[in-house]
Design a protein around this motif. Structure first.
Motif, mmCIF file in Angstrom:
data_model
loop_
_atom_site.group_PDB
_atom_site.id
_atom_site.type_symbol
_atom_site.label_atom_id
_atom_site.label_comp_id
_atom_site.label_asym_id
_atom_site.label_seq_id
_atom_site.Cartn_x
_atom_site.Cartn_y
_atom_site.Cartn_z
ATOM 1 N N VAL A 58 0.848 -1.195 0.000
ATOM 2 C CA VAL A 58 0.000 0.000 0.000
ATOM 3 C C VAL A 58 0.885 1.247 0.000
ATOM 4 N N SER A 59 1.915 1.211 0.818
ATOM 5 C CA SER A 59 2.814 2.349 0.926
ATOM 6 C C SER A 59 3.521 2.618 -0.409
ATOM 7 N N ALA A 60 3.987 1.558 -1.065
ATOM 8 C CA ALA A 60 4.678 1.724 -2.348
ATOM 9 C C ALA A 60 3.725 2.285 -3.405
ATOM 10 N N ILE A 61 2.489 1.836 -3.397
ATOM 11 C CA ILE A 61 1.518 2.337 -4.377
ATOM 12 C C ILE A 61 1.211 3.804 -4.093
ATOM 13 N N ALA A 62 1.025 4.149 -2.818
ATOM 14 C CA ALA A 62 0.724 5.543 -2.463
ATOM 15 C C ALA A 62 1.861 6.473 -2.899
ATOM 16 N N ARG A 63 3.098 6.008 -2.744
ATOM 17 C CA ARG A 63 4.244 6.851 -3.104
ATOM 18 C C ARG A 63 4.449 6.947 -4.611
ATOM 19 N N ASN A 64 4.188 5.846 -5.304
ATOM 20 C CA ASN A 64 4.616 5.778 -6.702
ATOM 21 C C ASN A 64 3.536 5.919 -7.754
ATOM 22 N N VAL A 65 2.293 5.659 -7.386
ATOM 23 C CA VAL A 65 1.247 5.712 -8.414
ATOM 24 C C VAL A 65 0.477 7.012 -8.229
ATOM 25 N N LYS A 66 0.614 7.899 -9.204
ATOM 26 C CA LYS A 66 0.077 9.249 -9.036
ATOM 27 C C LYS A 66 -1.169 9.485 -9.888
ATOM 28 N N GLY A 67 -1.857 10.585 -9.563
ATOM 29 C CA GLY A 67 -3.030 10.962 -10.353
ATOM 30 C C GLY A 67 -4.274 10.182 -9.989
ATOM 31 N N VAL A 68 -4.267 9.536 -8.820
ATOM 32 C CA VAL A 68 -5.413 8.732 -8.414
ATOM 33 C C VAL A 68 -5.428 8.727 -6.881
ATOM 34 N N ALA A 69 -6.635 8.626 -6.292
ATOM 35 C CA ALA A 69 -6.709 8.531 -4.832
ATOM 36 C C ALA A 69 -6.347 7.110 -4.419
ATOM 37 N N VAL A 70 -5.641 6.984 -3.291
ATOM 38 C CA VAL A 70 -5.269 5.653 -2.802
ATOM 39 C C VAL A 70 -5.872 5.464 -1.410
ATOM 40 N N ALA A 71 -6.593 4.356 -1.248
ATOM 41 C CA ALA A 71 -7.249 4.083 0.027
ATOM 42 C C ALA A 71 -6.617 2.880 0.709
ATOM 43 N N GLY A 72 -6.580 2.940 2.035
ATOM 44 C CA GLY A 72 -6.142 1.796 2.840
ATOM 45 C C GLY A 72 -7.285 1.412 3.763
ATOM 46 N N LEU A 73 -7.499 0.102 3.911
ATOM 47 C CA LEU A 73 -8.620 -0.388 4.713
ATOM 48 C C LEU A 73 -8.210 -0.522 6.176
ATOM 49 N N ALA A 74 -9.163 -0.272 7.080
ATOM 50 C CA ALA A 74 -8.886 -0.365 8.512
ATOM 51 C C ALA A 74 -10.158 -0.748 9.257
ATOM 52 N N ARG A 75 -10.034 -1.646 10.230
ATOM 53 C CA ARG A 75 -11.178 -1.856 11.117
ATOM 54 C C ARG A 75 -11.302 -0.602 11.975
#
Ligand code: MN
Length: 508
Positions: A58-75
């Protein structure tokens, strides 16, 4: 006026929960990049607290994939939310997605919480998430089987606490379109503050109704659709996003909605997800199946030849399926090869192109016509894979009905040739045992399957298999060859290379 519907892609979270579809970090990033190209609005990249590997991805995608919102799931636990934030914080737009069940059946049997406790946990979680980011999504798990009055009460409270998206999941795939539409409609008209937030739905396909339910929800006020590419996901899967997109597009006359998706990337995305997860797309799958645009009946073929729209409601080019008739073969040059790859959406580096071209020439010696599927198989299997710690150098098999199957194998590691022979219950078993002798690993073959990539006697066999070691993690391997035993050996070595790459277990 036509209204925007946001697409929330959970291929990397719910989709990866498909039995057997585990992806490594490199594969997740490849898929996320392609999803950004497809222009979905939000990528749910994973469940950061679930494991260190999930967090890293998730961290790598948030840092490297741009132009899109990135969500992480959490209880609703604070440690989940803190961890999700740590993972998504460097995204262009960081979303925390927190969830808790609202159905009595889950409260009683699973969570053992009262309704009051659930309400409290939901509000506290949203406030915690809100202290990190403006973009907070709340999901009421098992909403479709929840008491509507209690569900509305929870939604109202989380909106007051700062949620900006409220998601109403049909977690168990129980809803039917008409009733589900009314359910969403009631929520949209009864909950105070609902007009300030985006209403989302997340439908499962247990009754084959995930897409139909999603559309019914949109016509009743939902403006975010959650789903996956090829509809993969828990059990029978999620709503297939490509079907939702193409329904809006094809039936503009009926649905006054649009998405931001570049539909020409649909096919490419579908193929990538299928190839990296090892989850085959059924031939008759809507929009992206192999037969989705194939016409068999003589009457239909006659119509299509005269005018495509007689029997086609969508143009295959619109979803990125190229119908080029140019055949690539032995005599094709590098230029034609490069052009075809570009047409398929591959932008390879010069080095990658050169090695792909070598594989292409080798294949062209064995097979007369090289199709787009063959080319995709070459790129996916030979070029875009993890490092080849072990390379299959040669394979000899002796097998038959009256002898013990024996495999002799040569693998190269750092240029060094290592050879072993082994017997087995069958030739594939013998191959696996011979490879294990060389690598010193004791892997278990969990399953093995074969598909013909293309039609005809000279077709490529595409072997997908899974291995486990010590009964722990599963690794998927794929191998392509005109010889199915060669394909099996390649697939096995591919899976072993993944295992070695992730765990650093190389025998020296
Ligand atoms: Mn789900």
């Amino acid at each position: 006026m036509s209204q925007r519907v946001y697409l929330f892609d959970t291929t990397l979270r719910d989709g990866e929960q498909s039995p057997g579809a585990s992806l490594n970090m490199n594969e997740k990033i490849q898929i996320a990049r392609q999803l950004a190209k497809l222009r979905v609005d939000i990528i749910e990249a994973g469940f950061p607290i679930a494991s260190p590997g999930d967090f890293e991805a998730v961290s790598a995608i948030a840092r490297n994939v741009k132009g899109v919102a990135v969500a992480g799931l959490a209880r609703t636990y604070f440690e989940d939310i803190d961890r999700a934030w740590e993972a998504v914080r460097f995204a262009d737009q960081a979303r925390i997605h927190t969830f808790i069940s609202t159905s009595d059946i889950h409260l009683e049997h699973q969570l053992r919480l009262t309704r009051e406790q659930v309400l409290e946990a939901a509000v506290a979680a949203v406030k915690r998430a809100k202290s990190y980011t403006a973009d907070v999504e709340f999901s009421a798990m098992d909403a479709s089987r929840s008491d509507l009055g209690f569900l509305c009460q929870v939604l109202q409270a989380v909106i007051a606490a700062g949620a900006t998206v409220v998601n109403i999941p049909d977690t168990v795939g129980y809803a039917v379109p008409e009733e589900w539409g009314r359910f969403i409609n009631t929520i949209c008209s009864k909950v105070t503050g609902i007009e300030k937030v985006i209403v989302s739905i997340h439908c499962h396909n247990d009754l084959g109704l995930a897409v139909a339910n999603s559309l019914a929800a949109v016509t009743n006020g939902a403006r975010q659709v959650e789903g996956t590419i090829n509809g993969i996901g828990e059990r029978a899967g999620n709503a297939a996003l490509e079907e939702v997109v193409m329904t809006f597009r094809t039936r503009k006359d009926h649905f006054d909605y649009f998405t931001n998706v570049n539909t020409e990337e649909i096919y490419r995305t579908s193929r990538l997800v299928s190839s990296l997860t090892g989850m085959k797309v059924q031939a008759n799958k809507a929009v992206v199946g192999k037969n989705a645009f194939a016409h068999e009946s003589g009457i239909h073929q006659d119509g299509i030849i005269k005018e495509r729209t007689t029997y086609e409601i969508m143009n295959p080019a619109m979803v990125g399926i190229s119908k080029s008739n140019l055949v690539l073969g032995k005599l094709s040059g590098r230029h034609a090869f490069r052009q075809r790859l570009q047409g398929l959406g591959y932008n390879l580096s010069e080095d990658e192109l050169n090695s792909a071209f070598i594989f292409f020439k080798k294949l062209a010696d064995k097979k007369k016509n090289i199709t787009n599927e063959d080319l995709e198989a070459i790129i996916d299997e030979e070029i875009r894979r993890i490092p080849h710690t072990y390379l299959l150098e040669y394979l000899h098999i002796s097998s038959g009905t009256t002898i013990v199957p024996t495999a002799t194998i040569g693998l190269k590691q750092d240029g060094r040739l290592m050879e072993e022979a082994a017997c087995g219950n069958g030739p594939v078993d013998a191959i696996c045992k011979a490879v294990d002798k060389i690598t010193g690993l004791n892997c278990t073959l969990a399953n093995w399957g074969i598909n013909a990539v293309t039609a005809g006697k000279d077709a490529l066999g595409d072997v997908t298999l899974r291995i486990t070691i010590d009964g722990k993690k599963t690794y998927m391997g794929r191998g392509i060859s005109t010889d199915i035993l060669d394909a099996s050996a390649k697939a096995y070595v591919n899976a072993v290379n993944k295992l070695v790459w992730e765990n650093g277990q190389v025998k020296t």
